[in-house]
Design an enzyme around this catalytic site. Structure first.
Site, PDB file in Angstrom:
ATOM      1  N   HIS A   1      -2.410  -1.316  -4.430  1.00 44.07           N
ATOM      2  CA  HIS A   1      -3.870  -1.323  -4.546  1.00 44.07           C
ATOM      3  C   HIS A   1      -4.354   0.121  -4.505  1.00 44.07           C
ATOM      4  O   HIS A   1      -3.573   1.036  -4.277  1.00 44.07           O
ATOM      5  CB  HIS A   1      -4.528  -2.180  -3.452  1.00 44.07           C
ATOM      6  CG  HIS A   1      -4.345  -1.676  -2.055  1.00 44.07           C
ATOM      7  ND1 HIS A   1      -4.852  -2.328  -0.969  1.00 44.07           N
ATOM      8  CD2 HIS A   1      -3.714  -0.579  -1.539  1.00 44.07           C
ATOM      9  CE1 HIS A   1      -4.553  -1.672   0.147  1.00 44.07           C
ATOM     10  NE2 HIS A   1      -3.858  -0.611  -0.183  1.00 44.07           N
TER      11      HIS A   1
ATOM     12  N   SER B   1       0.828  -1.196   0.000  1.00 38.16           N
ATOM     13  CA  SER B   1       0.000   0.000   0.000  1.00 38.16           C
ATOM     14  C   SER B   1       0.872   1.258   0.000  1.00 38.16           C
ATOM     15  O   SER B   1       1.676   1.450  -0.901  1.00 38.16           O
ATOM     16  CB  SER B   1      -0.951  -0.062   1.209  1.00 38.16           C
ATOM     17  OG  SER B   1      -1.920   0.932   1.158  1.00 38.16           O
TER      18      SER B   1
END
Length: 196
Positions: free
Chosen positions: A121, A96
């Site tokens: 993501h 992330s």
């Protein structure tokens, strides 16, 4: 409990917590969730080492599941602001927001250990607690801007087209060290005997 290192000096013994000792060697450990207090500590260390000697590299070891976008971007902006080159070494995982930080190291000096993982993501968000429709619309618009900003950074750092990053970040996308290298987020998979 933080380990303590004891060294012999010309004045006798000196003891340091392990992180202070690593800082003497220009090593910063970025571990755990990215949040404001952790980011402030990382930023202070980056600024200190750069002020001390901006001709020497700083070694940023990264092992994080990600976290706060604003805290992470503050670290990235500081890495880009200082004159010292920042080597990034991913150990364990960079997920992330961690991928944005790790891939923002100085190009040519972004490394990853062989068994570490990367995960990109789209950012997660909420409505900020507001229940009114206008608050929800504002939060959704902010989330889209944030996503576009992060995808642009990842595209710039990897050399991939932003359209590819957009598709690849639609859902959790885990990558091995080799896949991360091929994607362009790192420059080399580091053998254990190469560690500083």
């Amino acid at each position: 409990m933080i380990p303590v290192v004891i060294e012999q000096t010309s004045r006798g013994e000196a003891s340091y917590d392990i992180y202070s000792r690593l800082l003497k060697d220009r090593i910063i450990m970025l571990t755990g969730p990215v949040e404001d207090n952790m980011a402030n500590s990382i930023i202070a260390q980056l600024l200190f080492l750069d002020a001390q000697d901006n001709t020497k590299d700083i070694y940023l070891y990264v092992n994080t599941p990600g976290g706060s976008v604003s805290a992470g971007l503050a670290i990235v902006d500081t890495m880009n602001f200082i004159k010292s080159d920042v080597q990034t070494i991913v150990m364990g995982m960079a997920a992330s927001m961690g991928t944005v930080i790790a891939s923002s190291g100085t190009k040519g000096k972004r490394f990853m250990l062989p068994n570490a993982e990367y995960m990109i993501h789209q950012p997660m968000g909420g409505t900020g607690g507001g229940t009114q429709q206008t608050d929800m619309a504002i939060a959704a618009e902010h989330l889209l801007k944030t996503r576009n900003n992060l995808e642009q950074i990842l595209a710039d750092n990897s050399g991939q087209p932003i359209e590819k990053v957009h598709v690849d970040a639609e859902r959790d996308n885990w990558m091995s060290a080799q896949e991360t290298l091929e994607y362009g987020f790192i420059d080399e998979i580091m053998a254990n005997n190469q560690l500083k």
